[in-house]
Design a protein around this motif. Structure first.
Motif, short mmCIF file in Angstrom:
data_model
loop_
_atom_site.label_atom_id
_atom_site.label_comp_id
_atom_site.label_asym_id
_atom_site.label_seq_id
_atom_site.Cartn_x
_atom_site.Cartn_y
_atom_site.Cartn_z
N GLU A 365 -10.14 -6.54 -7.27
CA GLU A 365 -9.13 -5.63 -7.80
C GLU A 365 -8.75 -6.01 -9.24
O GLU A 365 -8.75 -7.17 -9.59
CB GLU A 365 -7.86 -5.66 -6.93
N TRP A 399 -2.54 1.73 -3.87
CA TRP A 399 -3.56 2.43 -4.64
C TRP A 399 -3.23 3.92 -4.69
O TRP A 399 -2.69 4.48 -3.71
CB TRP A 399 -4.94 2.29 -3.98
N ARG A 403 -7.21 3.82 -7.24
CA ARG A 403 -6.87 3.01 -8.43
C ARG A 403 -5.67 2.13 -8.09
O ARG A 403 -4.65 2.62 -7.61
CB ARG A 403 -6.54 3.95 -9.57
N LEU A 404 -5.79 0.83 -8.32
CA LEU A 404 -4.69 -0.08 -8.03
C LEU A 404 -3.52 0.23 -8.94
O LEU A 404 -3.64 0.17 -10.17
CB LEU A 404 -5.12 -1.54 -8.21
#
Length: 431
Positions: A365, A399, A403-404
């Protein structure tokens, strides 16, 4: 027995007798009633119905009738035991009894362990390779973590033969548990085969072994005193200083580590496992990631300290957010509160338009904490923030469309932050 009451039981204390219906506990009930005027106390009885014998109902009925005839309040607790319990049926029965005893609202729980039981326990512990604390066998008075009552064994200095004589002279009746004759159980084999043979060749061996247990109890107490002295400099809050541990002799360090584990209310690991933990904490490289599993807990070394923490929860899938005010995240073992705010947190419009999931790290990540800055690896960010390794794999993450966007205790994706006056969602771990 009167001496034990005088030493430990104040006037008008609340006593509960663990009454099985066997010789020892019935004699203890009879003797307690005879002493009640001399030592005023409130007396009740509890019988644990294990359901293992076809006679279990009869034993419970016997105990209830006996108590009713003596005006002693009594209760029966039924337990369910799995015969295929990995720890064995004896251990399962003992665990269930202790669960019931722990919840008793009383000052003292009285059990009828006597001197021959003490001698047998000493031998069993010796054959398991136990140290002084195990060889100390049973204490006359014992406080247990999580119990309301202290456990008192007032017959611990009385031989079984004396109880049999008492029962005969006072016309005391009791029930006989047929499982006590089954020599497949180690204690029964010891009691019925080994102890009589020992008594033949070593007269008075039962008293001698019980006395040896008392001396081991003294030794165990001294070791605890030494550990407490060492702990003043070595233990702060939940941290054990590994440098202090390394500076002690190995036996003394082992004693301190044993004390540290006990202070967390955990059962003692095997000698081999304890030595392995000691080796890892003392001798591993400075930057080595050390984790020694000790049953339900794990012993971690982190930045020069040792920490005993619960094992990580079983792996679990991420969960999807559908606008709830709070969401349980099984993989992290926490609840995440999703607070509606203005001008802070993550853009609400982006989250509601996308697919939002919460879970824990899987590896690889990356997170951009500053606008225009680089995407940095979460691994490095966790290290910089000095997040302990046992917390890193449980850290809740969010997320948005893969997308973190948020890592608890680390921060947010800068490009998804709400602008001043803009509706936002502020995730936080609910404590």
């Amino acid at each position: 027995m009167a001496d034990a009451l005088a030493r430990h039981v104040p006037s008008h204390a609340r006593l509960v007798l663990g009454l099985s219906g066997g010789l020892d506990s019935v004699v203890l009930l009879h003797a307690l009633l005879a002493l009640r005027d001399q030592y005023p106390f409130e007396l009740k009885a509890v019988h644990v119905h294990h359901g293992l014998s076809p006679h279990a109902d009869d034993w419970a009925g016997f105990c209830m009738r006996l108590c009713a005839s003596r005006a002693v309040e009594s209760s029966v607790h039924h337990v369910q035991l799995a015969r295929d319990d990995a720890a064995g049926i004896e251990a399962a029965a003992r665990r269930e009894r202790q669960r019931i005893f722990a919840a008793l609202d009383a000052d003292f729980l009285l059990t009828a362990h006597q001197r021959d039981d003490q001698a047998e326990t000493f031998l069993l512990q010796a054959l398991r390779g136990a140290g002084p604390k195990g060889l100390a066998a049973m204490a006359e008075l014992q406080g247990r973590p999580g119990w309301r009552a202290a456990q008192l064994r007032p017959l611990l200095g009385v031989p079984r033969a004396a109880l049999q004589d008492y029962a005969q002279s006072h016309g005391v009746l009791w029930v006989d548990d047929e499982s006590n004759r089954d020599i497949r159980y180690r204690r029964n084999a010891l009691r019925r085969q080994v102890m009589p043979l020992l008594a033949t060749h070593f007269p008075g061996s039962s008293a001698t072994l019980a006395r040896a247990a008392g001396m081991q109890a003294d030794a165990a107490g001294l070791l605890d005193d030494l550990a407490q002295l060492d702990a003043v400099a070595a233990i702060a809050d939940d941290r054990l200083d590994c440098a202090m541990l390394a500076g002690l002799s190995r036996p003394r360090a082992r004693n301190l580590l044993r004390y540290f584990i006990e202070q967390h209310g955990q059962p003692m690991p095997s000698a081999r496992r304890l030595d392995e933990a000691l080796h890892q904490l003392r001798d591993a490289g400075r930057d080595a990631r050390v984790c020694v599993r000790l049953g339900a807990m794990a012993l971690w070394r982190f930045r020069g300290g040792a920490y005993l923490v619960p094992q990580a929860p079983a792996p679990a899938a991420s969960v999807r957010w559908h606008g709830e005010a709070s969401l349980w995240v099984p993989a992290a073992g926490v609840c995440v509160q999703m607070d509606g705010v203005i001008g802070a947190g993550l853009k609400r419009d982006v989250l509601t338009a996308g697919e939002v999931t919460l879970g824990v790290r899987q590896g690889g990540e990356r997170l951009r904490l500053h606008a225009g800055g680089p995407h940095r690896s979460l691994k490095n960010l966790l290290q910089e923030q000095a997040i302990p390794p046992w917390q890193r794999d449980r850290l809740p993450l969010l997320w948005c469309d893969g997308r973190l966007a948020w890592a608890a205790g680390i921060g947010f994706d800068a490009e998804l932050l709400a602008e001043p006056g803009e509706p936002g969602v502020l995730p936080r771990v609910e404590r």
